[in-house]
Enzyme design. Sequence first.
Site, PDB file in Angstrom:
ATOM      1  N   HIS A   1       0.844  -1.197   0.068  1.00 53.18           N
ATOM      2  CA  HIS A   1       0.105  -0.032  -0.089  1.00 53.18           C
ATOM      3  C   HIS A   1       0.987   1.140  -0.154  1.00 53.18           C
ATOM      4  CE1 HIS A   1      -3.721  -2.008   1.679  1.00 53.18           C
ATOM      5  NE2 HIS A   1      -3.404  -2.705   0.762  1.00 53.18           N
TER       6      HIS A   1
ATOM      7  N   GLU B   1       0.917   3.956   1.857  1.00 48.96           N
ATOM      8  CA  GLU B   1       1.384   4.208   3.190  1.00 48.96           C
ATOM      9  C   GLU B   1       2.670   3.375   3.619  1.00 48.96           C
ATOM     10  OE1 GLU B   1      -3.144   4.523   3.696  1.00 48.96           O
ATOM     11  OE2 GLU B   1      -1.856   3.342   2.397  1.00 48.96           O
TER      12      GLU B   1
ATOM     13  N   CYS C   1      -6.347   1.686   5.935  1.00 51.70           N
ATOM     14  CA  CYS C   1      -7.011   0.650   6.008  1.00 51.70           C
ATOM     15  C   CYS C   1      -6.457   0.170   7.616  1.00 51.70           C
ATOM     16  CB  CYS C   1      -6.554  -0.452   5.128  1.00 51.70           C
ATOM     17  SG  CYS C   1      -4.984  -1.174   5.182  1.00 51.70           S
TER      18      CYS C   1
ATOM     19  N   CYS D   1      -2.582  -0.533   7.651  1.00 53.36           N
ATOM     20  CA  CYS D   1      -1.734   0.625   7.594  1.00 53.36           C
ATOM     21  C   CYS D   1      -1.774   1.543   9.030  1.00 53.36           C
ATOM     22  CB  CYS D   1      -2.026   1.569   6.375  1.00 53.36           C
ATOM     23  SG  CYS D   1      -1.595   0.609   4.700  1.00 53.36           S
TER      24      CYS D   1
END
Length: 157
Positions: A65, A67, A95, A98
Amino acid sequence: MSYYNFTDEKDPVQEDEHYMRLALQEAQRAYDLQEVPIGAIVVCQGKIIGRGHNLTEQLNDVTAHAEMQAFTAASQTLGGKYLKDCTLYVTIEPCVMCAGASYWMQISRIVFGAKEEKRGFTTKGANLLHPKTILKGGVLAEECGQLMTSFFASKRG
């Protein structure tokens, strides 16, 4: 009350929008790669120390992701695993994974653009952030959300 110490009397709202626009540039990079268009920037003491965008398809890795990419880059820049005194700017609400990573990194502040109604960590009803982390949402929310809307509309069309 200020969230962050800004030098040269910078407006915190303008500062947040400036960095969110840079996160949007990262999201556009993801979009151009046919990745879910989420971008992230990590800022420490007025300097960008990490940036990233979704690479889950490119790397065949569900954990890649935006992040996580930005956290890794920031940690490498600082030479340590903690991101105290740092701010994460991310175009879409993080999410659970993260948010959990941000807990372990002890990031001081998270600023996100648009809410993620299905997979955002705040929908899970659990406080996954470090107790000292300050959360701010809605910065350039319309622009951040529009990029996601456009991406998924192009997939359905």
